[in-house]
Scaffold this active site. Structure first.
Site, PDB file in Angstrom:
ATOM      1  N   CYS A 168      39.179  21.037  36.607  1.00  0.00           N
ATOM      2  CA  CYS A 168      39.095  20.462  37.952  1.00  0.00           C
ATOM      3  C   CYS A 168      38.609  19.014  37.874  1.00  0.00           C
ATOM      4  CB  CYS A 168      38.198  21.305  38.853  1.00  0.00           C
ATOM      5  SG  CYS A 168      36.615  21.767  38.153  1.00  0.00           S
ATOM      6  N   GLY A 169      39.120  18.293  36.908  1.00  0.00           N
ATOM      7  CA  GLY A 169      38.804  16.873  36.796  1.00  0.00           C
ATOM      8  C   GLY A 169      37.332  16.633  36.488  1.00  0.00           C
TER       9      GLY A 169
END
Length: 292
Positions: free
Chosen positions: A91-92
């Site tokens: 998720c980055g």
């Protein structure tokens, strides 16, 4: 130079990865709607509770009868950092940005000679922080088995915080989470919850309004402040859930587009290599025929 078989295998592998990232993007988009709706639905309740606290605590703060959760211990020696992150990655920079904010806060407190204790809510935060603060982590809350965050999950964490405060284990507690704004914007946030900071009265609330409470303010605060801590944790978990899905959706979209670009480049490279081999074979055939 890689062979044609190696290039074909590489293209096939990237295509398979692209299918996975595309599927994860679609799943994150579906989960985001529910998570965003839950986070937005919890905000009005938190806003009204803050308004109530501002109204009641204004007349009690600074008096000897003020509850300990409002007045604090009068010291600033031991800090408890409650770091809320996700249970999964991909998720980055969602997890790392929250952990970085908590790490900077912990380093600043340690540099001032204060004692730091950390409670990690979420596996990723625990994994990131235990590299530097393994001795400072006193509790790890694992929510991987929880499909949808409920108030009971936050209430357990809130009760644990209150129990530690009543046992004299810390003086100040700060909550770390990511506040959701949009799919591409999530803001790492640090919020002090013990001792409670008297919030400013929201816009639209009449400052001159006077209320009489039954029972008295101290008794109401004794019940309201513990619930407010659980509510703050619940709100943080909901904001985190929405931020996580938004960050994952954005990260997987970027990964899908990068995979597409890589497939194009590898396909061009494969076609050029294949054309070069065909040309080489034709030259060898023609040269052999002329030699005869």
């Amino acid at each position: 130079m890689p062979s044609l078989k190696d290039l074909r295998n590489r293209i096939t592998s990237v295509k398979a990865t692209q299918k996975i990232t595309k599927a994860m993007q679609m799943v994150a988009a579906a989960k985001l709607r529910r998570a965003q709706a839950s986070a937005e639905a919890a905000r009005p309740y938190a806003l009204r509770m803050n308004a109530m606290l501002a109204n009641i605590a204004e007349s009690v703060a600074g008096t000897p009868s003020a509850p300990a959760l409002l007045a604090g211990t009068g010291q600033d020696k031991t800090h408890l950092l409650v770091v809320c992150t996700a249970e999964r990655g991909l998720c980055g920079a969602f997890n790392s940005s929250i952990a970085r904010l908590a790490r900077d806060k912990a380093n600043a407190l340690i540099a001032e000679g204060k004692t730091v204790k950390i409670v990690c809510v979420g596996k990723k935060g625990n994994d990131l922080l235990k590299r530097l603060f393994a001795k400072n982590i006193i509790e790890f809350v694992d929510l991987r088995a929880v499909r949808y965050i409920g108030f009971e999950n936050a209430d357990q964490i809130g009760r644990s915080i209150i129990a530690r405060f009543e046992a004299g284990e810390f003086d100040v507690c700060t909550l770390f989470y990511s506040r959701f704004k949009s799919v591409i914007q999530q803001f790492p946030t640090a919020l002090q919850i013990v001792p409670a900071i008297i919030p400013e009265k929201p816009e639209g609330v009449v400052a001159s309004a006077a209320y009489e409470y039954e029972p008295d303010e101290v008794e109401i605060l004794s019940s309201l402040l513990p619930r407010n801590i659980s509510m703050q944790v619940f709100s943080a978990l909901l904001e985190n859930a929405a931020s996580e899905q938004g960050a994952r959706m954005s990260a997987m979209d970027s990964a899908t587009r990068n995979a597409g670009d890589m497939i194009k480049k590898q396909t061009i490279k494969y076609n050029r290599s294949r054309q070069a081999m065909i040309t080489k074979e034709l030259i060898e055939i023609i040269s052999g025929a002329e030699a005869l």
